[in-house]
Design a protein around this motif. Structure first.
Motif, PDB file in Angstrom:
ATOM      1  N   LYS A 149       0.871  -1.182   0.000  1.00 43.34           N
ATOM      2  CA  LYS A 149       0.000   0.000   0.000  1.00 43.34           C
ATOM      3  C   LYS A 149       0.901   1.223   0.000  1.00 43.34           C
ATOM      4  O   LYS A 149       1.493   1.565   1.007  1.00 43.34           O
ATOM      5  N   GLY A 150       1.025   1.885  -1.179  1.00 43.32           N
ATOM      6  CA  GLY A 150       2.019   2.923  -1.318  1.00 43.32           C
ATOM      7  C   GLY A 150       3.388   2.282  -1.349  1.00 43.32           C
ATOM      8  O   GLY A 150       3.686   1.434  -2.170  1.00 43.32           O
ATOM      9  N   ARG A 151       4.254   2.642  -0.408  1.00 43.25           N
ATOM     10  CA  ARG A 151       5.563   2.004  -0.297  1.00 43.25           C
ATOM     11  C   ARG A 151       5.599   1.002   0.842  1.00 43.25           C
ATOM     12  O   ARG A 151       6.648   0.438   1.158  1.00 43.25           O
ATOM     13  N   SER A 200       8.212   6.655   4.914  1.00 40.88           N
ATOM     14  CA  SER A 200       7.657   7.939   4.482  1.00 40.88           C
ATOM     15  C   SER A 200       8.778   8.868   4.058  1.00 40.88           C
ATOM     16  O   SER A 200       9.949   8.649   4.383  1.00 40.88           O
ATOM     17  N   GLU A 252       4.307  13.371   0.429  1.00 41.29           N
ATOM     18  CA  GLU A 252       3.358  12.621   1.225  1.00 41.29           C
ATOM     19  C   GLU A 252       3.891  11.225   1.474  1.00 41.29           C
ATOM     20  O   GLU A 252       4.806  10.754   0.803  1.00 41.29           O
ATOM     21  N   GLY A 254       4.409   7.549   1.045  1.00 43.90           N
ATOM     22  CA  GLY A 254       4.252   6.725  -0.136  1.00 43.90           C
ATOM     23  C   GLY A 254       4.727   7.409  -1.396  1.00 43.90           C
ATOM     24  O   GLY A 254       4.609   6.861  -2.475  1.00 43.90           O
ATOM     25  N   ARG A 257       1.594  11.542  -5.256  1.00 41.12           N
ATOM     26  CA  ARG A 257       0.202  11.112  -5.196  1.00 41.12           C
ATOM     27  C   ARG A 257      -0.160  10.267  -6.412  1.00 41.12           C
ATOM     28  O   ARG A 257       0.185  10.595  -7.537  1.00 41.12           O
ATOM     29  N   ARG A 258      -0.853   9.187  -6.165  1.00 42.65           N
ATOM     30  CA  ARG A 258      -1.318   8.315  -7.239  1.00 42.65           C
ATOM     31  C   ARG A 258      -2.821   8.169  -7.156  1.00 42.65           C
ATOM     32  O   ARG A 258      -3.378   8.075  -6.069  1.00 42.65           O
ATOM     33  N   SER A 260      -5.761   6.211  -6.948  1.00 34.74           N
ATOM     34  CA  SER A 260      -6.080   4.820  -6.621  1.00 34.74           C
ATOM     35  C   SER A 260      -7.538   4.648  -6.239  1.00 34.74           C
ATOM     36  O   SER A 260      -7.941   3.582  -5.849  1.00 34.74           O
TER      37      SER A 260
END
Length: 287
Positions: A149-151, A200, A252, A254, A257-258, A260
């Motif tokens: 989830k994100g990184r 982060s 932010e 992760g 912004r993507r 999702s």
């Protein structure tokens, strides 16, 4: 009898149990494989049985119970996780996982805080060895299907939880000497490994605390804030200044912004949905 439950005498939960995972991940007979194992098109909105099985497995792992007891146990848990991910509630699994492991770690820090300084590091070392060699590999094996989830992968989420809930909730700065002379190799390994977890950007306050701890046991040390010598910051980095100048969306958690989720769902609305869902999970557990 091929379908009977067998207990593996050689099974030892940990990094040395790889030779046993093949038999535990496969059902003893093909009759145990559900006909709709490849795809479950008609998923219930809330698959309570699947959620409860996975939640109970997490609890058993943290209680150091023998999870690798019966043949095909991993296969069944993988089916539970797959059913959850295919359901409409699958997007909440990562958030619930974080809540599950946090809840199981809280009693551990309670016990550590009651120890005096002379025995604290020794007990912390025992906790870390058990966590890193047994708990973490088992959790990764069960939730390998969950995408990051994100990184934050399952491994990263679990290590961050250990860092925040157990290590940095204790008086670790007071226990580790200024030059780290009396710190055991395993504690050194723990600090350096947890410091290397990037959850982060810019780094959180806990990440900076880990950097300061790492600088005590490794000199010289180069980190986000600059170069440390014997635990003290001697050369300041310009990275924090550059990070502050970047656009908010680029710093932010992760990364950038993507998209999702639909444009109609705002971040605060998604947080509300997450909380409502976790409340529903806890309500189901009480039944």
């Amino acid at each position: 009898m091929a379908s009977r439950l067998i207990r593996s005498k050689a099974t030892v939960t940990g990094l040395r149990s790889v030779q046993n995972l093949s038999s535990l991940a496969v059902p003893s007979t093909l009759e145990q494989v559900p006909e709709d194992s490849e795809i479950k098109s008609k998923c219930k909105i809330f698959a309570s049985d699947d959620w409860k099985c996975v939640d109970n497995a997490v609890k058993r792992i943290f209680k150091d119970e023998d999870l690798l007891t019966f043949q095909g146990e991993f296969f069944k848990l993988h089916q539970n996780v797959e059913n959850i991910l295919r359901s409409k509630t699958g997007t909440f699994l990562s958030d619930c996982y974080k809540e599950w492991i946090t809840k199981e770690m809280i009693p551990v820090i309670g016990k550590l805080k009651r120890l005096d300084r002379s025995t604290f590091l020794q007990r912390l070392e025992d906790v870390w060895i058990s966590f890193y060699s047994k708990t973490l590999p088992l959790l990764e094996a069960i939730f390998y299907q969950v995408k990051p989830k994100g990184r934050l992968s399952i491994r990263c989420t679990t290590l961050v939880a250990f860092r925040d809930v157990i290590l940095l909730s204790s008086d670790i700065e007071e226990a580790v000497p200024a030059y780290g002379a009396d710190v055991s190799p395993e504690i050194r390994r723990m600090i350096l490994l947890l410091q290397n977890v990037n959850d982060s950007y810019p780094p959180s306050k806990n990440k900076i605390r880990m950097e300061s701890l790492a600088a005590r046991i490794c000199s010289p040390f180069m980190g986000y804030m600059g170069m440390y010598q014997k635990g003290y910051l001697v050369v300041t980095s310009s990275e924090p200044m550059h990070a502050a100048r970047r656009r908010p969306s680029a710093v932010e958690v992760g990364g950038p912004r993507r998209i999702s989720r639909p444009f109609s769902v705002q971040p605060h609305q998604m947080d509300t949905l997450n909380e409502l869902f976790k409340t529903a999970v806890r309500h189901q557990d009480r039944k």
